[in-house]
Design a protein around this motif. Sequence first.
Motif, short mmCIF file in Angstrom:
data_model
loop_
_atom_site.label_atom_id
_atom_site.label_comp_id
_atom_site.label_asym_id
_atom_site.label_seq_id
_atom_site.Cartn_x
_atom_site.Cartn_y
_atom_site.Cartn_z
N SER A 142 7.53 -2.23 4.72
CA SER A 142 6.30 -1.91 3.98
C SER A 142 5.59 -3.19 3.61
O SER A 142 6.23 -4.23 3.37
CB SER A 142 6.64 -1.12 2.71
N SER A 144 4.49 -3.65 0.93
CA SER A 144 4.94 -3.91 -0.44
C SER A 144 5.98 -5.02 -0.50
O SER A 144 6.22 -5.58 -1.56
CB SER A 144 5.53 -2.63 -1.06
N TYR A 147 3.08 -7.87 -0.50
CA TYR A 147 2.03 -7.73 -1.51
C TYR A 147 2.57 -6.88 -2.66
O TYR A 147 2.51 -5.66 -2.62
CB TYR A 147 0.79 -7.10 -0.89
N VAL A 148 3.12 -7.55 -3.65
CA VAL A 148 3.84 -6.83 -4.70
C VAL A 148 2.88 -6.34 -5.79
O VAL A 148 1.84 -6.93 -6.05
CB VAL A 148 4.94 -7.72 -5.33
N GLN A 152 6.70 -1.33 -9.05
CA GLN A 152 7.33 -1.04 -7.77
C GLN A 152 8.34 -2.13 -7.41
O GLN A 152 8.58 -2.42 -6.23
CB GLN A 152 6.26 -0.94 -6.66
N TYR A 155 11.37 -1.04 -5.05
CA TYR A 155 10.93 -0.76 -3.68
C TYR A 155 10.54 -2.05 -2.96
O TYR A 155 10.98 -2.29 -1.83
CB TYR A 155 9.76 0.21 -3.73
N SER A 156 9.75 -2.89 -3.62
CA SER A 156 9.31 -4.14 -2.99
C SER A 156 10.49 -5.07 -2.71
O SER A 156 10.55 -5.70 -1.65
CB SER A 156 8.29 -4.85 -3.89
#
Length: 251
Positions: A142, A144, A147-148, A152, A155-156
Motif C-alpha cells: 500500500s 500507506s 505516505y503515512v 493508521q 497498517y502503515s
Amino acid sequence: MKMIIITGTSRGIGEQLAMQLLQPGNSLHCISRTGNSRLTEAARQRGCMLTNHQHNLSDVHGLRQLADGLFAEAAATDHLTALYLINNAGQLSPVLPIADATVDDITQNIAVNLLAPMVLTSAFIRHAGKLAVDKRILNISSASAKYVLPSQSCYSTAKSGVDTFSRSMAQEQAGQTHPVKVASVYPGMIDTQMQAEIRAASPEQFPYVDQFIELARQGQLQTAEATAERLIRLLYSEPFGSEPVVEQLAI
C-alpha cells in the motif's frame, strides 16, 4: 499447470484475482477466514480447479502447517510449470491513535498484514525453492507504507515491513539457480470494504476522514475488478521481479 495460492479471497481484490485466474491450466488454492461460494460456483461452471482453505491468517502457527502441506503438495506435483503466491489479505483496523489501540488490535493487524506473508513465503521457499519452474510471489502492499497518516500506524508499519521484506528476499534469491521472483505492489485506492471502513471512522479517530469521503463521492476510487486485472498483468509479465517494490501499476 500453474498452482496459485491467494490469501484474502472472500471479497474485494482477492475475490477478483481468484475469479480472473480461474482459467484452464490453473489450480487455485484460496485461503480466507470464510469460503466463497461465488468462486466455487464459477470454478464448477468453468471446469477449473479451486480449493478453499478456511483459515484465520492471524493464527500464524496454524498457517505454517497449512502452508507446509500446500507447498509440499506443489513440490510433488507432476506437470507443474509455475507456482505463484499472492499475499493479498489485509486488515486496516485499528484506525485509531496508537494510544487507544489494544494489544489485541496491534498484534492482529501485524499478524495478518506482515507475519502471514512472511510465514507463507518461508514455506514456499523451503519446499519449492529448488524446483526448476517459474516461481513468483506478489505481495499486495500500500502507498500507506510510504505516505503515512495519523491513526493508521499499525497498517502503515506492517505494509512498510512487507516492502522491506520483499527487498531483502529479492537479494536472497538473486544468486539462486532457480530464483523466486518477488514484487511488493501498491495497487492504488480501491473501492473495497477497507475504504468503507476508513470513511466510517469519526474525525476524532481519523482526522482525514472527510478527504476520503470526498474521494469516494467524486468517483476517484478504482474498482476491485480493474485493479485485479492490472495486478495479474504485472504478475504474468516478463519483467516481474525486476523491481522488488512497484509503487505505480501500469494502466
